[in-house]
Design a protein around this motif. Sequence first.
Motif, mmCIF file in Angstrom:
data_model
loop_
_atom_site.group_PDB
_atom_site.id
_atom_site.type_symbol
_atom_site.label_atom_id
_atom_site.label_comp_id
_atom_site.label_asym_id
_atom_site.label_seq_id
_atom_site.Cartn_x
_atom_site.Cartn_y
_atom_site.Cartn_z
ATOM 1 N N TRP A 156 0.840 -1.199 0.000
ATOM 2 C CA TRP A 156 0.000 0.000 0.000
ATOM 3 C C TRP A 156 0.878 1.254 0.000
ATOM 4 C CZ3 TRP A 156 -2.053 4.496 1.755
ATOM 5 C CH2 TRP A 156 -3.429 4.726 1.555
ATOM 6 N N THR A 157 0.678 2.096 -1.004
ATOM 7 C CA THR A 157 1.524 3.286 -1.184
ATOM 8 C C THR A 157 0.676 4.478 -1.593
ATOM 9 O OG1 THR A 157 3.396 1.902 -1.868
ATOM 10 C CG2 THR A 157 3.485 4.224 -2.472
ATOM 11 N N PHE A 158 0.954 5.619 -0.990
ATOM 12 C CA PHE A 158 0.243 6.872 -1.279
ATOM 13 C C PHE A 158 1.168 7.810 -2.038
ATOM 14 C CE2 PHE A 158 -0.953 11.237 0.291
ATOM 15 C CZ PHE A 158 -2.168 11.330 -0.381
ATOM 16 N N VAL A 159 0.655 8.367 -3.146
ATOM 17 C CA VAL A 159 1.421 9.312 -3.965
ATOM 18 C C VAL A 159 0.641 10.622 -4.033
ATOM 19 C CG1 VAL A 159 2.540 9.753 -6.172
ATOM 20 C CG2 VAL A 159 2.339 7.397 -5.326
ATOM 21 N N PRO A 160 0.932 11.581 -3.158
ATOM 22 C CA PRO A 160 0.190 12.849 -3.165
ATOM 23 C C PRO A 160 0.521 13.674 -4.401
ATOM 24 C CG PRO A 160 2.045 12.962 -1.630
ATOM 25 C CD PRO A 160 1.971 11.544 -2.114
ATOM 26 N N GLY A 161 -0.489 14.399 -4.893
ATOM 27 C CA GLY A 161 -0.273 15.287 -6.022
ATOM 28 C C GLY A 161 0.107 14.590 -7.308
#
Length: 364
Positions: free
Chosen positions: A198-203
């Motif tokens: 699980w990975t979050f990439v903002p913008g």
Amino acid sequence: MTLSTSLLAAAPLIAGLTGPAILGAVPGQHQVDRPAVEQAVEHTAARRSMVVEHEAARSDAEQRRVLGYWTPQRMAAALPIGLLDSVTDGDGLLGGLTGRGGVQAKPGGSGGTDGSGGRTEINVGRRHQASSRPQASTIGARWSTGGAVTRTTGRVFLTLAGADFVCSASTVTSASRDLVVTAGHCVKDGAGEWAQNWTFVPGYGRGGEQPYGQYAARRMFVSAPWSRSGDDNHDVGMVALATSGGRHVADVVGTQDIAFNTARGGQTYGFGYPADPPYDGDQLVYCAGRLRDDPYKQTHDQGLGCAMTAGSSGGPWLSGFDPMTGRGTVTSLSSFKYSDDQHTMYGPYFGQAAKTVYATAERA
């Protein structure tokens, strides 16, 4: 999957209660009001019994492995979460139907279910173009105004049932400065398995642009009703992220406020990264309008006129939103659509259960 039983997060609460409860103390002697302490512990334990948590990538090595997994090729090939059944044996919760007799589907997907059990294509017309200025009512337009929402909203990449998927999420204010909110089905497949990698990439931007880096999940949280049965009233997930380059995500991109038990209805802006046609997942898209109750009365969720497709799951709904600054208060998120109404998105009401998940997750 483990029920959260740790009382470490309760220490500040207990400390605050035991201060005034020290009666007749003299140097070297402390008399603690045990009933007050025991009640505080019992209250915290009861609260935490409603929260189910999962340890994701805790060590530095595991976090590096997760981030390394997401090559540009894997990100580009990841599917909207609504297509889970299409690439598995169909036993998962998320691939379209959520147990209400074929009535509803997770955001977008590749189609709803008609009365004969076949698939029906969703046709929402040509790609919605960006408007010159924010609209108070739209079922889907590219957000081009800028502001904080372009940094706090991002794409989520995850693995479920051996396949790679995408969702949306938003950073929110928290004690840890590491917290994002998304849909429960973007974290855990109802009563099934937890998401991996699980990975979050903002913008996130066109062509896979990652201006603020990537953040691996440390710990994941959902409510007990979601974990037990995939109850759409509780389709909320909270994820505590690891730092990136030693920096907390909130210190890099900022946060949106979050609120619970607010008045129903009202004007809302919903954001996300829809990836099914006519969208491609490379641009931040928004819907705007007034909320209305579920006309089928099968949930306590509220609906927002919105043609966003799969991939937008978990994207934030912001009340009191200022289009000029891009700031508001997260009070819901994109959860599901009924298959016979592809122009209305539904989001869970952030009530006491969601508040309890947040209270646990924000200090993780």
